[in-house]
Design an enzyme around this catalytic site. Sequence first.
Site, mmCIF file in Angstrom:
data_model
loop_
_atom_site.group_PDB
_atom_site.id
_atom_site.type_symbol
_atom_site.label_atom_id
_atom_site.label_comp_id
_atom_site.label_asym_id
_atom_site.label_seq_id
_atom_site.Cartn_x
_atom_site.Cartn_y
_atom_site.Cartn_z
ATOM 1 N N LYS A 116 -11.148 3.302 1.498
ATOM 2 C CA LYS A 116 -11.355 2.850 0.117
ATOM 3 C C LYS A 116 -12.539 3.570 -0.514
ATOM 4 O O LYS A 116 -12.526 3.863 -1.709
ATOM 5 C CB LYS A 116 -11.591 1.339 0.073
ATOM 6 C CG LYS A 116 -10.325 0.526 0.324
ATOM 7 C CD LYS A 116 -10.579 -0.943 0.024
ATOM 8 C CE LYS A 116 -9.352 -1.793 0.333
ATOM 9 N NZ LYS A 116 -9.619 -3.225 0.147
ATOM 10 N N LYS A 202 3.157 2.122 2.520
ATOM 11 C CA LYS A 202 3.359 0.678 2.371
ATOM 12 C C LYS A 202 3.652 0.291 0.928
ATOM 13 O O LYS A 202 3.091 0.887 0.010
ATOM 14 C CB LYS A 202 2.069 -0.044 2.794
ATOM 15 C CG LYS A 202 2.237 -0.899 4.030
ATOM 16 C CD LYS A 202 0.928 -1.546 4.415
ATOM 17 C CE LYS A 202 0.791 -2.930 3.812
ATOM 18 N NZ LYS A 202 -0.277 -3.720 4.423
ATOM 19 N N LYS A 205 0.506 -3.370 -4.183
ATOM 20 C CA LYS A 205 0.339 -3.878 -5.542
ATOM 21 C C LYS A 205 -0.463 -2.922 -6.401
ATOM 22 O O LYS A 205 -0.469 -3.035 -7.616
ATOM 23 C CB LYS A 205 -0.268 -5.277 -5.552
ATOM 24 C CG LYS A 205 -1.349 -5.562 -4.556
ATOM 25 C CD LYS A 205 -1.614 -7.081 -4.494
ATOM 26 C CE LYS A 205 -2.408 -7.449 -3.261
ATOM 27 N NZ LYS A 205 -2.478 -8.886 -3.026
#
Length: 339
Positions: A116, A202, A205
């Site tokens: 991240k 994956k 969202k």
Amino acid sequence: MGKQRVLSGVQPTGNYHLGNYLGAIRNWVEGQSEYENYLFVADLHAITVPQVPYDSTRLASDTYTLVALYLACGLDLDYSTIFVQSHVSAHSELTWLLNCITPLNWLEDMIQFKEKAVKQGENVNVGLLDYPVLMAADILLYQADKVPVGEDQKQHLELTRDIAARFNHQFGKPDQQVLKLPDPLIRKEGARVMSLADGTRKMSKSDPSDLSRINLLDPPDQIQYKIKRCKTDPIRGLTFDDPERPECNNLLTLYMLLAGKAKKEVAAQCQDMGWGQFKPLLTDTIIESLKPIQEKYQAITEDKGYLESVLRDGRQKAQAIANQTLAQVKAALGYSVPL
Ligand code: TRP
């Protein structure tokens, strides 16, 4: 013996999709009567990445949506306590206390942090680094026996165990551990739902393309459109587990999970199919399995008072346990008790 305690959470970041459902919420629902469950909305974790563009109504509305979805997906208040992380201030407080016993390099080594941080470039805040300590606090406050986690959160659960062991070692008595070490709850059919646009990534969202996922609240025509457009391959005959055909494996798996069929059965049923035959079948299966969830969701959101009462009860039950653990931790650390 009482039931074992399970604890888990999902971040309120909108776009709740089939990956969240099949990878997490549905498993909680299936196992819920065997355990005493504490399931929460991880809204403190949600601000570890910048909220851009900032919208002052979003965090609260995503939180309500997620709680309504928990209920719509079948969480039963007889077995499960549902609450919001930020409503129980012990989460923040225990995080601070655990921060002071957690070596910095443990956090710098976390894979998710590194990934991240790279993605965010210059804009990395201390909260992103501290994210796993907050997660440890979430778990340890409830003395959880089991934590259902996906592959991406396994390292954080390991860290939680390391922090608890370190705390017990430094501040507990030999015969009495202050914090319980949690175990992962791993289910046989670990469902990793992949993106509709790329079977090697994956379903997420945060993917900018809404076509990459099926959201739980997508209306039927949108589901149909997304499946029509999703990535496939030019090969006839559908098979699981072919490394050359990640999309094929993903779509068959989705069908298998939602239709509630065994893998063998689906493999036999689809081995001679082409996409033109399979896609409508998958579309109908998705629409039919989301329909009851969507109907229940509508009914629940029409009654805001109900959601508020669920969260008020949840908060009370959660606080009772969390505050007790917090008091034990503070006592072990040698804090004076306020008079
Ligand atoms: N980090 C988890 C996720 O993004 C959410 C989470 C926060 C969690 N605290 C937790 C999961 C404690 C399990 C237990 O998926």
